[in-house]
Write an enzyme that holds these catalytic residues in place. Structure first.
Site, PDB file in Angstrom:
ATOM      1  N   SER A 182      26.959  17.288  25.429  1.00 31.60           N
ATOM      2  CA  SER A 182      28.234  17.442  26.284  1.00 31.60           C
ATOM      3  C   SER A 182      27.973  18.595  27.311  1.00 31.60           C
ATOM      4  CB  SER A 182      29.304  17.886  25.467  1.00 31.60           C
ATOM      5  OG  SER A 182      30.519  18.320  26.234  1.00 31.60           O
ATOM      6  N   ASP A 330      30.078   8.226  31.853  1.00 36.77           N
ATOM      7  CA  ASP A 330      31.656   7.915  32.605  1.00 36.77           C
ATOM      8  C   ASP A 330      31.571   6.493  33.108  1.00 36.77           C
ATOM      9  OD1 ASP A 330      32.603  10.563  31.969  1.00 36.77           O
ATOM     10  OD2 ASP A 330      31.998  11.397  33.781  1.00 36.77           O
ATOM     11  N   ARG A 361      37.766   4.971  24.699  1.00 35.01           N
ATOM     12  CA  ARG A 361      37.226   4.074  25.687  1.00 35.01           C
ATOM     13  C   ARG A 361      36.546   2.784  25.168  1.00 35.01           C
ATOM     14  NH1 ARG A 361      35.523   8.088  30.703  1.00 35.01           N
ATOM     15  NH2 ARG A 361      37.589   8.563  31.476  1.00 35.01           N
TER      16      ARG A 361
END
Ligand code: S3P
Length: 467
Positions: A182, A330, A361
């Site tokens: 991350s 993303d 997602r």
């Protein structure tokens, strides 16, 4: 609540620019605010998320002016047109206690990176967020930052926001292996490291976007990378610098896929950021059979930027997994749409981080692609998609689940579906891509006019109404 109504598009032959990079715009405001003088930022993305960051620093005593070209104050516009320049008068590392809670809106980057900066302040701050941000995990930053000496209370269920940060003016340096890949967590620790005595080191499990390191260097702060370890020495104060934000490849991604899946399309995207920790989507699309050329110019600010040209062809399925995932994190919703239109199977694995984004997602993409008639199987860490082999999908009614990238990915699916598709709850696209609706209309207008003649449209970088 607004919606997109989308119909099938003709091949694309156009040239566009996309708005400024979201990750870089956040950091430009942050680092300029922590610098010891005045910085000028151009290309800033005026999205909801980045404006949350600017509002947070204003609340902590930083003077930030958004200006039009003629020097008059800039105001947000429906077209998405951004300020010509942003002038930031940095305070050095020491901020001022805000009068009330700092609202981070929908922005995980704002809350997590700020957690690192606030850890080193000598005051207490409460950070709040919208419904989506209030469900996102913060332990990933509070755990390492607590080891450095800051204290936190996350009062939402499962240690989620609101998040109270009790800063400590003399933090301890740590060496911290990140449990997940991350960039937000890496950045939070490196920023706290500016306030620590000695060398703070973060070890990544896989390379994540390196804007924090690249931009800190531009602002005169040295970081050292050795393999997967990045170190920073405390006590360095960023020096004020001007900075240009390149176009966001994550926003370009929607049009890249729209062009790639369609034989006969040719799309040129100018002024887009081509940092190699962000261009995984190009490698994936090349593997799937798209023709892409990159013309990279090393930006004076350390962030590579250039022109992309993409020609469409029949795509084939691929596997997206492992260390490649942080590089396309993303872009996975729109790459799933590419997979849905490709020949053969596309497998996405090792992408469990997608479950803790603005929405889950994986679940959202699977549900919506099924509504578009796609055969897709949900996996704990990804999905398996059976592509249509270039055949149109079935026009569908879907929701964005309040997530900007789901809204935009589904709008692109609608461009390749029979009949009308309706994507509801799309106000959220303003968190990353104000002006998306205008661009979508441009691609649609090829259909409305029935034109199949290649037309070059030059959109101004301001994204003012293209008509
Ligand atoms: C970002 C890092 C990524 C990305 C997000 C922006 C950043 O999040 O998904 O949109 O600016 O550092 P993670 O660090 O949680 O992977």
């Amino acid at each position: 609540m607004s919606e997109f109504r989308v119909r099938k598009a003709h091949p694309i032959a156009t040239e566009i620019t996309v708005p400024g990079d979201k990750s870089i715009s956040h950091r430009a405001i942050m680092f300029a605010s922590l610098a010891d003088g005045t910085s000028e930022i151009t290309g800033f993305l005026p999205s909801g998320d980045c404006l949350s960051t600017a509002a947070a620093f204003r609340a902590m005593g930083v003077a930030i002016d958004f200006l039009n070209e003629d020097g008059s104050p800039w105001q947000p516009a429906a077209s998405g047109a951004g300020p010509h320049r942003v002038i930031v008068q940095g305070r050095g590392l020491r901020l001022q206690a805000p009068a009330g809670p700092v609202d981070c809106g929908n922005s995980g980057t704002t809350m997590r990176l700020l957690a690192g900066i606030l850890s080193g302040q000598n005051f207490t701050t409460v950070m709040t967020g919208d419904e989506s941000l209030s469900k996102r995990p913060m332990k990933r930053v509070t755990e390492p930052l607590s080891l450095m000496g800051a204290r936190f209370e996350a009062t939402g269920p499962k240690e989620t926001p609101p998040l109270t940060v009790h800063g400590h003016s003399a933090l301890r340096a740590i060496t911290y292996p990140l449990p997940m890949a991350s960039a937000q967590v890496k950045s939070a620790i490196l920023l706290a490291g500016l306030y620590a005595e000695g060398k703070t080191t973060v070890i990544e499990p896989a390379v994540t976007r390196n804007h924090t390191e690249t931009m800190l260097r531009h602002f005169g702060v040295k970081t050292v990378r050795q393999g997967l370890a990045i170190s920073i020495y405390g006590g360095q104060v960023p020096e004020s610098r001007d900075f240009h934000v390149p176009g966001d490849i994550s926003s370009a991604a929607f049009w890249l896929v729209a062009a790639a899946v369609q034989p006969g399309s040719e799309l040129v995207i100018k002024g887009v950021g081509l940092n190699e920790t962000r261009t995984g989507i190009l490698k994936v699309l090349l593997r799937m059979g798209a023709q892409i050329t990159e013309d990279i110019r090393e930006g004076a600010d350390g962030e590579p930027c250039g022109t992309l040209t993409i020609r469409g062809g029949g795509l084939r399925g691929t596997v997206i997994a492992g260390d490649e995932i942080p590089n396309v994190i993303d872009e996975l919703p729109i790459l799933a749409v590419a997979g849905a239109l490709a020949h053969g199977t596309t497998l996405i694995r090792d992408a469990q981080e997608l479950r803790v984004k603005e929405t889950d997602r994986i679940a959202a993409v699977v549900e919506n692609l099924q509504r578009f008639g796609v055969a897709v199987r949900e996996l704990p860490d990804g999905m398996e998609i059976t592509g249509s082999g270039g055949q149109a999908l079935v026009g569908a009614k879907v929701t964005s689940f309040g997530d900007h990238r789901i809204a935009m990915a589904c709008a692109i699916a609608g461009l390749f579906s029979e009949g009308e598709s309706v994507i509801s709850d799309v106000d959220c696209v303003g968190t990353s891509y104000p002006g998306f609706a205008e661009h979508l209309r441009l691609f649609q207008s090829r259909h409305v006019t029935g034109s199949t003649t290649p037309v070059i449209d030059r959109l101004p970088s301001s994204l003012s109404d293209p008509t």
